[in-house]
Write a protein that holds these residues in place. Structure first.
Motif: not given
Length: 147
Positions: A34-38, A93-101, A116-119, A121-131
């Motif tokens: 999904x992201x060959x540049x990585x 990109x990493x978050x999407x690949x991780x959730x897919x995996x 929802x829980x994993x999303x 968590x991944x969003x938070x630990x990869x720079x997003x926001x979490x409640x």
């Protein structure tokens, strides 16, 4: 996270442990598809990298009930990844690949609630926001390791 949510995530991740090598291969295969540049960010043996990925994920998942224990680990990981050339745009990109995996690895057990829980968590630990995590100055976003 509530103790019940922590337990859900930890119990589901235990089911990934027996297929850790396969999960890592699925993750990197999906990321590079999904992201060959990585691909250029990975200079070493991808199997070894996969073992490091699964070890880091296990550390975070096993420490979910103790937020303060995760922060130094995440900060160290963040600093290393910045040095490797990882940029802000790579994290979604990493978050999407991780959730897919995780979805592939857990198959029918990967419920919408678990997604929802994993999303979150991944969003938070990869720079997003979490409640579900503290919004204090000690909150960590992997994208900003100097914070």
């Amino acid at each position: 996270m509530t103790p019940q949510q922590v337990n859900q995530v930890q119990e589901s991740f235990i089911k990934v442990a027996p297929i850790a090598n396969r999960a890592a291969a699925l993750f990197y295969g999906r990321l590079f598809e999904t992201a060959p540049e990585t691909r250029a960010l990975f200079r070493g043996d991808i199997d070894t990298q996969g073992q490091k990925l699964m070890s880091a994920l296990a550390t975070v998942v096993n420490s979910l009930g103790d937020f303060e224990a995760i922060v130094p680990v995440a900060r160290h990981l963040a600093k290393r990844h910045v040095a490797y050339g990882v940029a802000r745009e790579h994290y979604s990109l990493v978050r999407s690949a991780l959730l897919w995996t995780l979805e592939q690895g857990l198959a029918d057990e990967f419920s919408p609630a678990l997604l929802e829980l994993f999303t979150d968590d991944a969003r938070y630990w990869m720079g997003g926001r979490s409640n579900r995590y503290p919004k204090s100055s000690k909150a960590i976003a992997i994208l900003d390791p100097d914070r």
